[in-house]
Design a protein around this motif. Structure first.
Motif, PDB file in Angstrom:
ATOM      1  N   GLY A 195       0.844  -1.200   0.000  1.00  0.00           N
ATOM      2  CA  GLY A 195       0.000   0.000   0.000  1.00  0.00           C
ATOM      3  C   GLY A 195       0.870   1.237   0.000  1.00  0.00           C
ATOM      4  N   LYS A 196       0.303   2.322   0.460  1.00  0.00           N
ATOM      5  CA  LYS A 196       1.056   3.562   0.561  1.00  0.00           C
ATOM      6  C   LYS A 196       2.087   3.424   1.668  1.00  0.00           C
ATOM      7  N   ALA A 197       3.165   4.125   1.526  1.00  0.00           N
ATOM      8  CA  ALA A 197       4.273   4.012   2.470  1.00  0.00           C
ATOM      9  C   ALA A 197       3.985   4.768   3.763  1.00  0.00           C
ATOM     10  N   ILE A 198       4.569   4.281   4.815  1.00  0.00           N
ATOM     11  CA  ILE A 198       4.570   4.969   6.099  1.00  0.00           C
ATOM     12  C   ILE A 198       6.021   5.346   6.368  1.00  0.00           C
ATOM     13  N   VAL A 199       6.277   6.633   6.484  1.00  0.00           N
ATOM     14  CA  VAL A 199       7.635   7.110   6.717  1.00  0.00           C
ATOM     15  C   VAL A 199       7.652   7.912   8.011  1.00  0.00           C
ATOM     16  N   TYR A 200       8.843   8.314   8.422  1.00  0.00           N
ATOM     17  CA  TYR A 200       8.940   9.106   9.646  1.00  0.00           C
ATOM     18  C   TYR A 200       9.979  10.205   9.488  1.00  0.00           C
ATOM     19  N   GLN A 227       0.730  13.568  -4.493  1.00  0.00           N
ATOM     20  CA  GLN A 227       0.494  12.339  -5.257  1.00  0.00           C
ATOM     21  C   GLN A 227       0.139  11.161  -4.342  1.00  0.00           C
ATOM     22  N   ASN A 228      -0.121  11.421  -3.080  1.00  0.00           N
ATOM     23  CA  ASN A 228      -0.471  10.381  -2.105  1.00  0.00           C
ATOM     24  C   ASN A 228       0.581   9.282  -2.021  1.00  0.00           C
ATOM     25  N   LYS A 229       1.826   9.681  -1.946  1.00  0.00           N
ATOM     26  CA  LYS A 229       2.896   8.697  -1.808  1.00  0.00           C
ATOM     27  C   LYS A 229       2.871   8.076  -0.411  1.00  0.00           C
ATOM     28  N   TYR A 230       2.570   8.898   0.583  1.00  0.00           N
ATOM     29  CA  TYR A 230       2.649   8.436   1.967  1.00  0.00           C
ATOM     30  C   TYR A 230       1.267   8.400   2.588  1.00  0.00           C
ATOM     31  N   GLU A 231       1.030   7.339   3.326  1.00  0.00           N
ATOM     32  CA  GLU A 231      -0.215   7.255   4.077  1.00  0.00           C
ATOM     33  C   GLU A 231      -0.060   7.984   5.412  1.00  0.00           C
ATOM     34  N   PHE A 232       1.124   7.834   6.013  1.00  0.00           N
ATOM     35  CA  PHE A 232       1.433   8.496   7.281  1.00  0.00           C
ATOM     36  C   PHE A 232       2.852   9.029   7.226  1.00  0.00           C
ATOM     37  N   VAL A 233       3.066  10.194   7.851  1.00  0.00           N
ATOM     38  CA  VAL A 233       4.401  10.700   8.130  1.00  0.00           C
ATOM     39  C   VAL A 233       4.439  10.866   9.642  1.00  0.00           C
ATOM     40  N   LEU A 234       5.163   9.983  10.289  1.00  0.00           N
ATOM     41  CA  LEU A 234       5.204   9.964  11.749  1.00  0.00           C
ATOM     42  C   LEU A 234       6.351  10.827  12.259  1.00  0.00           C
ATOM     43  N   GLY A 235       6.180  11.370  13.445  1.00  0.00           N
ATOM     44  CA  GLY A 235       7.242  12.117  14.109  1.00  0.00           C
ATOM     45  C   GLY A 235       7.938  11.195  15.086  1.00  0.00           C
ATOM     46  N   TYR A 236       9.223  10.972  14.868  1.00  0.00           N
ATOM     47  CA  TYR A 236       9.993  10.065  15.723  1.00  0.00           C
ATOM     48  C   TYR A 236      10.888  10.877  16.647  1.00  0.00           C
ATOM     49  N   LEU A 245       8.891   2.959  19.278  1.00  0.00           N
ATOM     50  CA  LEU A 245      10.044   2.306  19.893  1.00  0.00           C
ATOM     51  C   LEU A 245      11.128   1.960  18.890  1.00  0.00           C
ATOM     52  N   PHE A 246      10.735   1.636  17.656  1.00  0.00           N
ATOM     53  CA  PHE A 246      11.717   1.309  16.626  1.00  0.00           C
ATOM     54  C   PHE A 246      11.226   1.846  15.297  1.00  0.00           C
ATOM     55  N   ALA A 247      12.145   2.371  14.516  1.00  0.00           N
ATOM     56  CA  ALA A 247      11.817   2.852  13.177  1.00  0.00           C
ATOM     57  C   ALA A 247      12.919   2.393  12.228  1.00  0.00           C
ATOM     58  N   ASP A 248      12.534   1.723  11.159  1.00  0.00           N
ATOM     59  CA  ASP A 248      13.483   1.247  10.157  1.00  0.00           C
ATOM     60  C   ASP A 248      14.128   2.457   9.471  1.00  0.00           C
ATOM     61  N   GLY A 290      12.874   4.160   6.251  1.00  0.00           N
ATOM     62  CA  GLY A 290      11.690   5.017   6.242  1.00  0.00           C
ATOM     63  C   GLY A 290      11.969   6.435   6.710  1.00  0.00           C
ATOM     64  N   ASP A 291      13.234   6.734   7.047  1.00  0.00           N
ATOM     65  CA  ASP A 291      13.601   8.057   7.552  1.00  0.00           C
ATOM     66  C   ASP A 291      13.667   9.063   6.406  1.00  0.00           C
ATOM     67  N   GLN A 292      12.780  10.034   6.433  1.00  0.00           N
ATOM     68  CA  GLN A 292      12.726  11.066   5.396  1.00  0.00           C
ATOM     69  C   GLN A 292      13.168  12.422   5.941  1.00  0.00           C
ATOM     70  N   THR A 293      13.858  12.430   7.090  1.00  0.00           N
ATOM     71  CA  THR A 293      14.216  13.677   7.759  1.00  0.00           C
ATOM     72  C   THR A 293      15.036  14.600   6.873  1.00  0.00           C
ATOM     73  N   SER A 294      16.118  14.088   6.306  1.00  0.00           N
ATOM     74  CA  SER A 294      17.015  14.964   5.542  1.00  0.00           C
ATOM     75  C   SER A 294      16.317  15.528   4.310  1.00  0.00           C
ATOM     76  N   LYS A 295      15.521  14.714   3.646  1.00  0.00           N
ATOM     77  CA  LYS A 295      14.797  15.156   2.449  1.00  0.00           C
ATOM     78  C   LYS A 295      13.795  16.262   2.806  1.00  0.00           C
ATOM     79  N   ILE A 296      13.020  16.043   3.852  1.00  0.00           N
ATOM     80  CA  ILE A 296      12.008  17.016   4.268  1.00  0.00           C
ATOM     81  C   ILE A 296      12.668  18.270   4.821  1.00  0.00           C
ATOM     82  N   LEU A 297      13.744  18.097   5.585  1.00  0.00           N
ATOM     83  CA  LEU A 297      14.461  19.233   6.144  1.00  0.00           C
ATOM     84  C   LEU A 297      15.045  20.114   5.043  1.00  0.00           C
TER      85      LEU A 297
END
Length: 198
Positions: free
Chosen positions: A43-48, A155-164, A171-174, A177-184
Motif C-alpha cells: 500500500g502507501k508508504a509509512i515514513v517518519y 500524489q499520495n505517496k505516503y499514508e502516514f508521516v510519523l514524528g519520531y 520504539l523502533f523505526a526502520d 523510512g527516515d525522510q528527515t534529511s529530504k524534508i528538512l
C-alpha cells in the motif's frame, strides 16, 4: 436380492465419486487468485521524520528561537534594572527615614510598595506575552511543516508521516523510512525563498 442391493450400492458410490470429481475438477484453488505480486500488495508508504533533528536544523525554528531568546534576555535585563532601581530607592529611604516625618515615611513606603507591585505585575504580563508569542511561533512551525508535507504528498505517496523522537511513542523505526534529511532540505529551501522575498 442381496446381490442386487450390493451392486446398486457400488454403482451409486461410483456415481457419487464421478459427480464429485466432475464438479470440482474445473475449479482453480481460491488462493491462486488472491496472491498478488509484492509490488501490487504494498500500500502507501509509512515514513517518519526525526523531530529532534528537524527542530535543531530547521532554519525557521533556529531563527525563531534566537528571537525568543533575545526577548527573554531583554526582559530579564529590564526586570533586573527595575529591581536595582527599586533597591536603590529603598536604601535611600532607609538612610533618610530618621529625618522624615511619620507622614512622609508612610507616603514614601506606600509609594515603594506600589512600585514593587507594579514591577511584579509587569513581570507577570511580560512572561504571559512571551509565552503566548512562543505558543504562536510553535503553531506557525507546525503549520509550516504540515503544509509542506501536504504539498509534497500531493500524489499520495505516503499514508502516514510519523514524528519520531528518542524515548517517544515509536520504539523502533526502520532507517529506510527516515525522510528527515529530504524534508528538512525542502523546508529550509522554502524558508530561505520566503526570507529573500522579504
Amino acid at each position: 436380492m442381496k446381490n442386487a442391493s450390493l451392486i446398486l450400492n457400488v454403482i451409486l458410490t461410483i456415481a457419487v465419486a464421478v459427480l464429485y470429481y466432475l464438479h470440482f475438477k474445473d475449479r482453480q484453488p481460491e488462493t491462486a487468485s488472491v496472491v498478488t505480486s509484492p509490488a501490487e500488495a504494498k500500500g502507501k508508504a509509512i515514513v517518519y521524520v526525526n523531530v529532534d533533528s528537524l527542530l535543531t536544523k530547521y532554519d525557521y525554528f533556529k531563527d525563531t528561537q534566537k528571537v525568543l531568546e533575545s526577548k527573554r534576555f531583554q526582559l530579564e535585563n529590564d526586570l533586573a534594572s527595575k529591581g536595582r532601581n527599586l533597591q536603590n530607592k529603598v536604601a535611600f529611604f532607609q538612610q533618610r527615614a530618621a529625618t522624615m516625618t511619620q507622614e512622609q515615611g508612610r507616603a514614601t513606603e506606600a509609594s515603594l510598595q506600589k512600585e514593587q507591585q507594579d514591577i511584579l505585575a509587569y513581570r507577570e504580563r511580560a512572561a504571559q506575552n512571551l509565552a503566548a508569542e512562543e505558543q504562536d511561533k510553535n503553531k506557525q512551525l507546525y503549520d509550516q511543516i504540515y503544509d509542506y508535507l501536504k504539498k509534497q504528498n500531493a500524489q499520495n505517496k505516503y499514508e502516514f508521516v510519523l514524528g519520531y523522537t528518542k524515548g517517544g511513542g515509536i520504539l523502533f523505526a526502520d532507517p529506510s523510512g527516515d525522510q528527515t534529511s529530504k524534508i528538512l532540505a525542502g523546508l529550509n529551501k522554502e524558508y530561505q525563498a520566503k526570507q529573500t522575498k522579504k
